[in-house]
Structures are given as structure tokens and as C-alpha cells.
Design a protein around this motif. Structure first.
Motif, PDB file in Angstrom:
ATOM      1  N   LYS A   1      30.389  11.910 -35.485  1.00 54.66           N
ATOM      2  CA  LYS A   1      31.733  11.239 -35.797  1.00 54.66           C
ATOM      3  C   LYS A   1      31.650  10.540 -37.008  1.00 54.66           C
ATOM      4  N   LEU A   2      32.942  10.335 -37.627  1.00 54.43           N
ATOM      5  CA  LEU A   2      32.843   9.515 -38.929  1.00 54.43           C
ATOM      6  C   LEU A   2      32.437   8.055 -38.540  1.00 54.43           C
ATOM      7  N   ASP A   3      31.346   7.601 -39.146  1.00 55.27           N
ATOM      8  CA  ASP A   3      30.861   6.092 -39.014  1.00 55.27           C
ATOM      9  C   ASP A   3      31.086   5.467 -40.500  1.00 55.27           C
ATOM     10  N   LYS A   4      31.307   4.329 -40.476  1.00 55.00           N
ATOM     11  CA  LYS A   4      31.181   3.509 -41.524  1.00 55.00           C
ATOM     12  C   LYS A   4      30.123   2.355 -41.268  1.00 55.00           C
ATOM     13  N   ILE A   5      29.261   2.031 -42.232  1.00 55.45           N
ATOM     14  CA  ILE A   5      28.162   1.231 -42.066  1.00 55.45           C
ATOM     15  C   ILE A   5      28.748  -0.431 -41.800  1.00 55.45           C
ATOM     16  N   LYS A   6      28.122  -0.821 -40.755  1.00 57.31           N
ATOM     17  CA  LYS A   6      28.473  -2.398 -40.303  1.00 57.31           C
ATOM     18  C   LYS A   6      27.481  -3.215 -41.019  1.00 57.31           C
ATOM     19  N   LYS A   7      26.346  -2.972 -41.023  1.00 57.24           N
ATOM     20  CA  LYS A   7      25.071  -3.826 -41.676  1.00 57.24           C
ATOM     21  C   LYS A   7      24.197  -3.082 -42.249  1.00 57.24           C
ATOM     22  N   PHE A   8      23.518  -3.641 -43.068  1.00 60.22           N
ATOM     23  CA  PHE A   8      22.251  -2.828 -43.629  1.00 60.22           C
ATOM     24  C   PHE A   8      21.239  -3.662 -43.195  1.00 60.22           C
ATOM     25  N   ILE A   9      20.102  -3.036 -42.713  1.00 63.82           N
ATOM     26  CA  ILE A   9      18.758  -4.134 -42.263  1.00 63.82           C
ATOM     27  C   ILE A   9      17.668  -3.338 -42.738  1.00 63.82           C
TER      28      ILE A   9
ATOM     29  N   LEU B   1      25.365  -5.865 -32.836  1.00 58.21           N
ATOM     30  CA  LEU B   1      25.431  -5.853 -34.299  1.00 58.21           C
ATOM     31  C   LEU B   1      26.969  -5.599 -35.008  1.00 58.21           C
ATOM     32  N   GLY B   2      27.748  -5.356 -34.067  1.00 59.58           N
ATOM     33  CA  GLY B   2      29.045  -5.069 -34.497  1.00 59.58           C
ATOM     34  C   GLY B   2      29.547  -3.579 -34.657  1.00 59.58           C
ATOM     35  N   GLY B   3      28.738  -2.742 -34.628  1.00 55.68           N
ATOM     36  CA  GLY B   3      28.785  -1.324 -35.163  1.00 55.68           C
ATOM     37  C   GLY B   3      27.635  -0.540 -35.638  1.00 55.68           C
ATOM     38  N   THR B   4      27.987   0.602 -36.148  1.00 58.47           N
ATOM     39  CA  THR B   4      26.734   1.322 -36.717  1.00 58.47           C
ATOM     40  C   THR B   4      26.164   0.948 -37.888  1.00 58.47           C
ATOM     41  N   CYS B   5      24.756   0.783 -37.781  1.00 57.17           N
ATOM     42  CA  CYS B   5      24.273   0.296 -39.371  1.00 57.17           C
ATOM     43  C   CYS B   5      23.299   1.147 -39.596  1.00 57.17           C
ATOM     44  N   LEU B   6      22.585   0.884 -40.845  1.00 58.16           N
ATOM     45  CA  LEU B   6      21.726   1.706 -41.324  1.00 58.16           C
ATOM     46  C   LEU B   6      20.458   0.897 -41.266  1.00 58.16           C
ATOM     47  N   LEU B   7      19.428   1.239 -40.788  1.00 56.20           N
ATOM     48  CA  LEU B   7      18.085   0.821 -40.808  1.00 56.20           C
ATOM     49  C   LEU B   7      17.108   1.202 -41.732  1.00 56.20           C
ATOM     50  N   ASN B   8      16.619   0.807 -42.477  1.00 53.28           N
ATOM     51  CA  ASN B   8      15.640   0.949 -43.543  1.00 53.28           C
ATOM     52  C   ASN B   8      14.179   0.806 -43.019  1.00 53.28           C
ATOM     53  N   MET B   9      13.371   1.675 -42.397  1.00 51.16           N
ATOM     54  CA  MET B   9      12.030   1.426 -41.744  1.00 51.16           C
ATOM     55  C   MET B   9      10.855   1.617 -42.838  1.00 51.16           C
TER      56      MET B   9
ATOM     57  N   LEU C   1      22.564  -3.784 -53.571  1.00 45.58           N
ATOM     58  CA  LEU C   1      23.772  -3.748 -54.308  1.00 45.58           C
ATOM     59  C   LEU C   1      24.632  -2.672 -54.184  1.00 45.58           C
ATOM     60  N   THR C   2      23.938  -1.676 -53.999  1.00 46.06           N
ATOM     61  CA  THR C   2      24.809  -0.158 -53.840  1.00 46.06           C
ATOM     62  C   THR C   2      25.652  -0.262 -52.496  1.00 46.06           C
ATOM     63  N   TRP C   3      25.213  -0.848 -51.606  1.00 47.19           N
ATOM     64  CA  TRP C   3      25.760  -0.949 -50.288  1.00 47.19           C
ATOM     65  C   TRP C   3      26.642  -1.828 -50.471  1.00 47.19           C
ATOM     66  N   GLY C   4      26.651  -3.023 -51.479  1.00 39.20           N
ATOM     67  CA  GLY C   4      27.888  -3.774 -51.788  1.00 39.20           C
ATOM     68  C   GLY C   4      27.622  -5.131 -51.316  1.00 39.20           C
TER      69      GLY C   4
ATOM     70  N   SER D   1      28.229   6.992 -48.366  1.00 36.78           N
ATOM     71  CA  SER D   1      29.376   7.111 -49.406  1.00 36.78           C
ATOM     72  C   SER D   1      30.207   6.060 -49.107  1.00 36.78           C
ATOM     73  N   HIS D   2      29.945   4.848 -48.329  1.00 37.85           N
ATOM     74  CA  HIS D   2      30.810   3.869 -48.085  1.00 37.85           C
ATOM     75  C   HIS D   2      30.226   2.646 -48.476  1.00 37.85           C
ATOM     76  N   LYS D   3      30.853   1.456 -48.401  1.00 40.75           N
ATOM     77  CA  LYS D   3      30.400   0.146 -48.804  1.00 40.75           C
ATOM     78  C   LYS D   3      30.644  -0.749 -47.791  1.00 40.75           C
ATOM     79  N   LEU D   4      29.692  -1.665 -47.671  1.00 41.45           N
ATOM     80  CA  LEU D   4      29.857  -2.622 -46.422  1.00 41.45           C
ATOM     81  C   LEU D   4      31.087  -3.344 -46.302  1.00 41.45           C
ATOM     82  N   LYS D   5      31.966  -3.642 -47.630  1.00 45.54           N
ATOM     83  CA  LYS D   5      33.085  -4.513 -47.549  1.00 45.54           C
ATOM     84  C   LYS D   5      34.201  -3.506 -46.555  1.00 45.54           C
ATOM     85  N   GLU D   6      33.940  -2.351 -46.528  1.00 49.92           N
ATOM     86  CA  GLU D   6      35.204  -1.400 -45.865  1.00 49.92           C
ATOM     87  C   GLU D   6      34.905  -1.837 -44.299  1.00 49.92           C
ATOM     88  N   ASN D   7      33.842  -2.450 -43.842  1.00 48.91           N
ATOM     89  CA  ASN D   7      33.870  -2.866 -42.322  1.00 48.91           C
ATOM     90  C   ASN D   7      33.359  -4.074 -42.023  1.00 48.91           C
TER      91      ASN D   7
END
Length: 585
Positions: A251-259, A306-314, A536-539, A573-579
């Protein structure tokens, strides 16, 4: 788990003319419909007739309604779907598809009794139709489209989407909620049915079709029966449930947090001279023991918490994938619904074989940043394994990016690296900017001037390099939402921090209390944002104009494939400010 078998017929019109001009007492006295019922009675076949509105001097509005009751009684397995108004329909321009489809529904309802017989998955004539027109019939009830049995372009799909579809047999346009299922068998093209049966993969679905003009050919009918007979123990005609199951987690997900997740491993199977593990002679460190189970970490990092779908960088201090624990952790966090990037040297064959067996819906949300340690791979004779593992992940449905850490000793090998990359990856690697961590300002790791450094490494045309270099050594004074929108997390200890050098932290594994860390704001303690390509690219600084994260990772290959699959590319292709909410100052 059984796979599905689906059979349909294109260019239908004679079927309806036949029952209209002949004096049949039953629908199933028709040679066409008696064959369909034979397939249904013996194999539980569910059959779709994709029909024109008019063709060859017949219009379905003239179809007899004397078999209305039989159509209604058999509408659970016998479907009629829209194929186009006539043989000239393409729907790539301003053709009135809405009008044509409404006429089709009106006429079919008149002679077939109700709308239950209408197939909401269609195969449009010549697999054509632009997005505007497809959206018009979606509003009237169409859920998805069957696509071509070859590698041609399908409908409005972009190159990356079409290539992904042809590789994985299914694709969902998550922006518009439209499903695409690839046709894989065209009956009239089968020359030797026995040879074809040998090539059918029982682990894949069978989506087969023919055209109405061939249905009276006994040889064609025999081939259809042979395929049903061959697959009767392994494939079921449960098309609707299959579609729902395949796409339920896409489904269409927009990032909530970048961890940015630190994996506490300090050993590695490589000996790269520019790495701190080599500099500190930590090759023989033991693998870490993880205090918290993968299931517990999943709970601590739940989407609800966490409030939604996140991007986890391992990313490990050494090779991230060395601990077996990581495989279980990845699976748990993907099942939770997050997107994950894993930093790896790409050499551990067994780990990638394990990951390739993950369910497809998990692999679509998984990506790998393959660090390209060219000289070390060459020294260890691991280049072939490296390439093989990248291709395995791409073929499995995961995304990837290839990145070089530039250092002066590598410069003489640049031409060699470029040639190898174009041949094996279809594109040049991205380039990061290496830093000297033991200096106060974390300067660039090079003896060259910044201008010389830029000239040497910009030849790779990496957006990651150009953006990262433009922000390197630039002290950030704007308001930064790190600590609210992004975090640094130690997976071993559970300590969550604002960013690399900031003081506020919370152990989110010791208890499940709400996360309460403040933004860095204008109090960043770092000399500059040396990982600007992520934060900075995630915003994290929304007022700063920055490219999207996908631009830091994606490449288009020479064969038009892309490193990021369509789902990962869309998510990145989204920014943190959107969510997330911004503060009012």
C-alpha cells in the motif's frame, strides 16, 4: 500453498452471436459454453470472456436474453469482462472509455441478468490504455488489469514498473490502487504441449488465455485440457482471493520516522585499510550476544509506538550481516510493516540465500546498500560472489544501491572500476564522501584539495556525491527536527538518541514508555551534517532545499531496470514533513 490457475478468452463476440441466432434450449447446448462447463465440472475452472461491444457486424446489445437465468446461476464461475468497444479501441488518447464501459455493463446486465457476472479484472485490447482512461473505469468498478504474455509495454506503466511486473508477474500501482497480473501462457502460441508442460513452474501461477477465433480448434481445446490436467493437484481457480492475499501488505506508505540503527558488531571479514576496524586491529572480535530478542525489538519498534511506517537503516560497526540474529530481526521488522536498508559488504553468500527466501511482500520493502570495497573484493577473490549476491537480491524483488567510499589509493583504479561496474551492475556506483573521524571538524579523508577531490570523484555522476560534498564542512544553523523526526538507535542496548553527538537520549527497550526526546533544534553539536545524504534528504531541516533520498540510491541500468523497485522508490520519494507536525516559531 496452492497457486492459482486462470483461463480467459479475448476478442469475444461470436460466442454471443451464436447463442442468439441458434435455437438452443439451453446455454450449454452451445459448443462454446458446453466446453466451458466441461472445464468447470471437471476442474472447477473459472472462466472470463473478454468481449467487445461490437465486432464483425454484431453488437452485444442484440444478444438474446433467453438464457438470463442460466447466466445468473453460473455467474460464480462464468464471468464476462470488458475488452473494448471494437477492434480499433486503444484508449491511449481521448476515446470515451467511460461511455463504452457503461454501454457494455448495460448490455450485459440486460441479457445476463445482473452485475455479478461482470469481471472486475479486465484485459483491454492490445493491453493499452492511459492512466486517465483506466482511472475512469476504476471509478465504475474495475479493480485491475491482466497484462501481456510477452515483454511489451502494458497500459500506462513506466519502464521500471513494467520491468518489475514482467519479472515478478504482479504489480500494484499503490498511488491509484490498481492491480496488474501478468499473463504467462498464450495457448495458440504453444507448439509442443509436452515441452510447454515441462517449463511450467508449479510454484508460479498459471494465467492463460486464447482468442475466440481459436476456440473451435480441437488442438487448442486439447492443450487447455492438458494444462488443467497437469496442474489440477497444484493450482486452484481462486483468482479473487489470490489477488487480495498477494496485495494485502502493499500500500501507499509515507515515512513517519527515519531511524539509523547501529548493529553492535565490531568485527569484519574484510581488511579495508581506511576502516577503523583495521586501524584498531579488531578483526578477531567475537560476535555480539544480543540481549533483546528480535520479537522484543519488533514490539519496541512497533508502528503503533512509533506512529507509523518508518525507514530503518541497519549498519554495523563491522559487517552487518555476520550475526545470524540479523536475519530474524530483519524478518520481524519487515513483518511489522517497516521499510529497511541494510549496509553490507555483499560477500556473505549464505545470508543472501536466506534472505532471498523471505516472502515477496517483505522483500519489496527491503533494500541493501552494497559497499563496493573493490580492492578488498579483488584481493579476496570475492568479486564474483559480490555480483552474484546483488543479482540475487534484485531478482528476489529487493532493492539495492552500490556505493564506493573514495580514498586516494583507489584513484588509479577508477577506470577499471567503471568498466567493471558498467559490465556487471549496468550503471556506475554512487560515491560517498569519506571523513576523518579523529579530527575536530571531521574533514574529508584525502590529501587532495576539495576542488581536486571533486574533480576526481565527480566523474561517476553520483547525485549522492554532489549533494553530500555541497553540505560537507557546512555548519547547520537552521532548525533541525532530529530527535523528533529521526533518531540514532543502538539495537544492542536500546538507547535512542537525537543524533550522533547530541546529549538527549532514552532507553526504549528497558520499558515501553512513550518516546520523549526533543528536537536538536538549532543546538547541533556536530561541526557539519556529514551524513546529509540521509538526514537532510529525508528532510530533518525542512526549510533546506534538498533532493529526495531515492536520488541518493537509485540508478537506471543500461537494460532500463532500476536499482530501486517501484515500491521502495515511491517510499523514498517523500519527506518527513509530509507525515509529521512542524513547530510554529
Amino acid at each position: 500453498m496452492n497457486k492459482i490457475i486462470n483461463f480467459s478468452i479475448d476478442d469475444c463476440i461470436e460466442i454471443f452471436r451464436d447463442i442468439t441466432i441458434n435455437n438452443y434450449n439451453s446455454l450449454f447446448e452451445s459448443d462454446y459454453f458446453s466446453f466451458f462447463k466441461e472445464l468447470h465440472d471437471k476442474y472447477d475452472a473459472k472462466i472470463s470472456l473478454y468481449s467487445f461491444v461490437e465486432y464483425k457486424e454484431f453488437n452485444i446489445k442484440n444478444t438474446t436474453d433467453k438464457f438470463k437465468k442460466e447466466f445468473v446461476n453460473n455467474s460464480d464461475w462464468l464471468k464476462i469482462g470488458f475488452h473494448g468497444f471494437n477492434e480499433n479501441s486503444r484508449y491511449n488518447d481521448k476515446e470515451n472509455i467511460k461511455k463504452d464501459y457503461k454501454l457494455f455493463i448495460k448490455y450485459v446486465k440486460r441479457f445476463a441478468g445482473n452485475l455479478n457476472i461482470i469481471d472486475n479484472f479486465v484485459r483491454l485490447h492490445y493491453f493499452s490504455g492511459n492512466l486517465e482512461n483506466i482511472l475512469k473505469i476504476k471509478k465504475i468498478g474495475i479493480k485491475g488489469l491482466l497484462t501481456a504474455d510477452d515483454d511489451r509495454d502494458n497500459y500506462y506503466l513506466k519502464n521500471n514498473e513494467n520491468i518489475f511486473l514482467n519479472k515478478h508477474n504482479i504489480y500494484k500501482d499503490i498511488k491509484n490502487e490498481i492491480f496488474f497480473i501478468k499473463t504467462n501462457l498464450r495457448i495458440e502460441k504453444i507448439e509442443n504441449i509436452n515441452e510447454t508442460l515441462k517449463t511450467i513452474d508449479i510454484n508460479n501461477n498459471i494465467i492463460m488465455f486464447t482468442h475466440e477465433q481459436y476456440l473451435n480448434d480441437k488442438n487448442i481445446r486439447d492443450k487447455i485440457i492438458d494444462i488443467y490436467e497437469y496442474s489440477k493437484e497444484t493450482h486452484k481457480p481462486d483468482f479473487i482471493n489470490f489477488v487480495e492475499d498477494e496485495f494485502k501488505d502493499i500500500k501507499l506508505d509515507k515515512i513517519k520516522k527515519f531511524i539509523d540503527c547501529y548493529i553492535p558488531i565490531t568485527t569484519c571479514n574484510f581488511r579495508c585499510p581506511y576502516c577503523y576496524i583495521t586501524q584498531n586491529n579488531r578483526w578477531n572480535d567475537a560476535l555480539p550476544e544480543f540481549k533483546y530478542s528480535a520479537q522484543y525489538v519488533r514490539k519496541a519498534l512497533s508502528k503503533e509506538r512509533l506512529g507509523g511506517t518508518c525507514l530503518l537503516n541497519m549498519c554495523g560497526g563491522g559487517e552487518t550481516l555476520l550475526p545470524p540474529y540479523i536475519i530474524e530481526l530483519l524478518k520481524e521488522l519487515l513483518e511489522e510493516g517497516h521499510y529497511i536498508w541494510v549496509i553490507t559488504n555483499g560477500s556473505l553468500n549464505k545470508r543472501f540465500e536466506e534472505i532471498s527466501k523471505f516472502p515477496k511482500n517483505l522483500l519489496y520493502r527491503l533494500a541493501f546498500k552494497f559497499s563496493f570495497h573493490y580492492l578488498e573484493l579483488k584481493r579476496l577473490n570475492k568479486l564474483e560472489d559480490y555480483v552474484k549476491n546483488i543479482k540475487l537480491m534484485q531478482d528476489s524483488g529487493a532493492s539495492f544501491s552500490i556505493e564506493i567510499t573514495p580514498y586516494d589509493e583507489l584513484i588509479e583504479y577508477i577506470d577499471e572500476i567503471k568498466e567493471f561496474s558498467l559490465k556487471n551492475f549496468g550503471a556506475l556506483p554512487h560515491i560517498t564522501v569519506a571523513r576523518e573521524d579523529n579530527t575536530d571538524n571531521k574533514k574529508i579523508l584525502t590529501k587532495l584539495s576539495k576542488q581536486e577531490y571533486n574533480k576526481v570523484w565527480s566523474q561517476f555522476n553520483s547525485k549522492m556525491f554532489s549533494f553530500k560534498l555541497s553540505t560537507f564542512l557546512v555548519k547547520r544553523k537552521e532548525y533541525c527536527y532530529a530527535g523528533k523526526w529521526s533518531y540514532i538507535l543502538d539495537i544492542g542496548k536500546g538507547v535512542l538518541r537525537q543524533c550522533y553527538s547530541n546529549n538527549l537520549q532514552q532507553n526504549i527497550f528497558e520499558n515501553m514508555k512513550p518516546i520523549k526526546i526533543k528536537s536538536v533544534g538549532r543546538k547541533c553539536l556536530e561541526p557539519h551534517c556529514y551524513n546529509s545524504h540521509a538526514f537532510l534528504t529525508w528532510g530533518d531541516i525542512p526549510r533546506l532545499k534538498a533532493p529526495y533520498y531515492y536520488e541518493m540510491r537509485n540508478r537506471i541500468q543500461s537494460d532500463e531496470k532500476e536499482w530501486l523497485n517501484p515500491y521502495m522508490k515511491e517510499f523514498c520519494s517523500h519527506k518527513l514533513k509530509e507525515n509529521n507536525n512542524k513547530f510554529n516559531f
